[in-house]
Design an enzyme around this catalytic site. Sequence first.
Site, PDB file in Angstrom:
ATOM      1  N   TYR A 114       0.835  -1.212   0.000  1.00  0.00           N
ATOM      2  CA  TYR A 114       0.000   0.000   0.000  1.00  0.00           C
ATOM      3  C   TYR A 114       0.865   1.257   0.000  1.00  0.00           C
ATOM      4  O   TYR A 114       0.610   2.206  -0.723  1.00  0.00           O
ATOM      5  CB  TYR A 114      -0.898  -0.021   1.241  1.00  0.00           C
ATOM      6  N   PHE A 156      -7.536  19.300 -25.054  1.00  0.00           N
ATOM      7  CA  PHE A 156      -8.161  17.992 -25.245  1.00  0.00           C
ATOM      8  C   PHE A 156      -9.543  17.999 -24.577  1.00  0.00           C
ATOM      9  O   PHE A 156      -9.788  18.787 -23.668  1.00  0.00           O
ATOM     10  CB  PHE A 156      -7.250  16.920 -24.622  1.00  0.00           C
ATOM     11  N   ASP A 157     -10.448  17.121 -25.026  1.00  0.00           N
ATOM     12  CA  ASP A 157     -11.834  17.205 -24.527  1.00  0.00           C
ATOM     13  C   ASP A 157     -11.976  17.039 -23.014  1.00  0.00           C
ATOM     14  O   ASP A 157     -12.732  17.774 -22.376  1.00  0.00           O
ATOM     15  CB  ASP A 157     -12.801  16.288 -25.298  1.00  0.00           C
ATOM     16  N   ASP A 164       0.318  19.005 -21.195  1.00  0.00           N
ATOM     17  CA  ASP A 164      -0.579  17.851 -21.289  1.00  0.00           C
ATOM     18  C   ASP A 164       0.167  16.888 -22.213  1.00  0.00           C
ATOM     19  O   ASP A 164       0.252  17.094 -23.420  1.00  0.00           O
ATOM     20  CB  ASP A 164      -1.923  18.311 -21.871  1.00  0.00           C
ATOM     21  N   ALA A 213       0.326  13.483 -23.139  1.00  0.00           N
ATOM     22  CA  ALA A 213      -0.003  12.135 -23.612  1.00  0.00           C
ATOM     23  C   ALA A 213       0.907  11.616 -24.727  1.00  0.00           C
ATOM     24  O   ALA A 213       1.320  10.463 -24.715  1.00  0.00           O
ATOM     25  CB  ALA A 213      -1.462  12.086 -24.060  1.00  0.00           C
ATOM     26  N   LYS A 236      -1.144   6.352 -23.663  1.00  0.00           N
ATOM     27  CA  LYS A 236      -0.713   6.703 -25.017  1.00  0.00           C
ATOM     28  C   LYS A 236       0.771   6.341 -25.169  1.00  0.00           C
ATOM     29  O   LYS A 236       1.107   5.181 -25.301  1.00  0.00           O
ATOM     30  CB  LYS A 236      -0.953   8.195 -25.306  1.00  0.00           C
ATOM     31  N   HIS A 253     -20.613  13.114 -26.735  1.00  0.00           N
ATOM     32  CA  HIS A 253     -20.251  12.170 -27.804  1.00  0.00           C
ATOM     33  C   HIS A 253     -20.168  10.721 -27.338  1.00  0.00           C
ATOM     34  O   HIS A 253     -20.371   9.806 -28.118  1.00  0.00           O
ATOM     35  CB  HIS A 253     -18.940  12.589 -28.476  1.00  0.00           C
TER      36      HIS A 253
HETATM   37  C1  LIG Z   1      -6.061  10.876 -23.593  1.00  0.00           C
HETATM   38  C2  LIG Z   1      -5.736  12.246 -23.294  1.00  0.00           C
HETATM   39  C3  LIG Z   1      -6.092  12.826 -22.080  1.00  0.00           C
HETATM   40  C4  LIG Z   1      -6.929  12.117 -21.036  1.00  0.00           C
HETATM   41  O1  LIG Z   1      -6.343  10.946 -20.632  1.00  0.00           O
HETATM   42  P1  LIG Z   1      -7.166   9.644 -20.181  1.00  0.00           P
HETATM   43  O2  LIG Z   1      -6.109   8.695 -19.801  1.00  0.00           O
HETATM   44  O3  LIG Z   1      -7.979   9.201 -21.352  1.00  0.00           O
HETATM   45  O4  LIG Z   1      -8.037  10.036 -19.047  1.00  0.00           O
HETATM   46  C5  LIG Z   1      -5.717  14.135 -21.859  1.00  0.00           C
HETATM   47  N1  LIG Z   1      -5.049  14.832 -22.787  1.00  0.00           N
HETATM   48  C6  LIG Z   1      -4.693  14.313 -23.963  1.00  0.00           C
HETATM   49  C7  LIG Z   1      -3.929  15.122 -24.948  1.00  0.00           C
HETATM   50  C8  LIG Z   1      -5.033  13.007 -24.274  1.00  0.00           C
HETATM   51  O5  LIG Z   1      -4.699  12.501 -25.461  1.00  0.00           O
END
Ligand SMILES: *Cc1c(COP(=O)(O)O)cnc(C)c1O
Length: 458
Positions: free
Chosen positions: A72, A124-125, A215, A217, A258, A450
């Site tokens: 843990y 990103f969304d 951000d 990813a 990613k 969506h």
């Molecule tokens: C996928 C993604 C996120 C969110 O990540 P999740 O692991 O799907 O929650 C944030 N920003 C970007 C650019 C992404 O491609």
Amino acid sequence: MDLPYAEPFKIKSIEMLKRTTKEERYSLIKEASYNLFNLKSDYVYIDLLTDSGTGAMSDKQWAEIMIGDESYAGARSYYKLKKAIKDILGFEYFLPTHQGRAAENVLFSVLVKEGDIVPGNSHFDTTKGHIEFRKAIAVDCTIEEAFDSTLIHPFKGNVDLEKLEKVLSENPIEKIPMVIMTLTNNTSGGQPVSMKNLKGVSELCKKYGTRLIIDSARFAENAYFIKIREEGYQDKTIKDIVKETFSYADGMTMSSKKDAIVNMGGFIGLRDEDLFKQASTFNIIYEGFITYGGMSGRDMGALAQGLDEGTEFDYLESRIKQVAYLGQKMKDYGIPVMEPFGGHAIFVDAKKFFPHIPQSEYPAQLLGVELYVEGGVRGVEIGTLLADRDPVTREDRYPKLELLRLAIPRRVYTNNHMDYIAASMKNVFDRRNEYKNGLKILSEAPIMRHFTVKLDKI
Ligand SMILES: *Cc1c(COP(=O)(O)O)cnc(C)c1O
């Protein structure tokens, strides 16, 4: 003869795919209310819905799954991941989260307040969702070139520094907790950001006294493009470029699903101890104790290994070449695809594909539906459905680009699959004038519609 390019790996384990007929798919998508998220994956032959969490782990990553430490607190796997984040990305402090949006939720719980402004390059969304949920505003400062789907520009993910400076200078800086740079710029087509641009953004952040958060990813794919396209980086390793990239940032959020090639996971990387302490409280409430925060020990081990493999040139070259192979094939068929090709996906321009179908009838979604019926290939709409309604007026927002994204999972499909996808798309393209109408919404959620929207053919 010159030897052709071939992947720098071989296959150790396979998963059989199920085939369906066109007639079956016609009724399956109807039952799914023309929403590709509602399909059972067993009925999808080639799944390009996302490159998120869909990659194939390596033998070394699976080995990490076996040796994970599930303690843990203070697990060995946590320290392994902490070391990888320090060594590869350069962040002293980190918090594990169950995925990228959880990292956003934790960090924004500290940083974002009602009325705040968060500029960046096409958020990103989920990022935008977490900003707007807190009644703050995301301002898109991406360069204009990004919105012309055929214009060739090496770094279409860049921010327009003048637009950004305007936002920073015309608003009280206390209202701008951070600038978010998304690498690569997913929403505008998986397009990279140059090191020069990132440096420029960082200088503006320093000048006006706000933070730069990345951000992250697809930070490794971004580094690959910098190496290939930006002057002065040809002889640097991906790991050197990655280190420099993050050196300009105060922090990062990461969706490990990613570029770190794991099926689940995320994290926050930070330099400031005080911010780390504040974020830790939210991490404990929302995710878990700070040495696991929503992740199993074994998953943290696989992630540490994935960060290392994902930042190797040979792997990135095979990945990005495969995406470009699909893009070129479709381009050769005359299909309107976005150029230059993105790092993780090919984007089909639905406005050009179906010029006679208005954006109010969701042409990119129609294209996704028809591609599925044709070949059992599942893409995703990046258009009016995703852009959602204006939070104030509740009117549909019409984005400049109306796209169908074909995201390629990492190390999963072969180029034979790419040929099949391109041929399926060509068959829909050849019939494009037979489609007279698009789709209409039957019901939708108030935010991020969506995922659950129900549609019908007009
Ligand atoms: C996928 C993604 C996120 C969110 O990540 P999740 O692991 O799907 O929650 C944030 N920003 C970007 C650019 C992404 O491609």
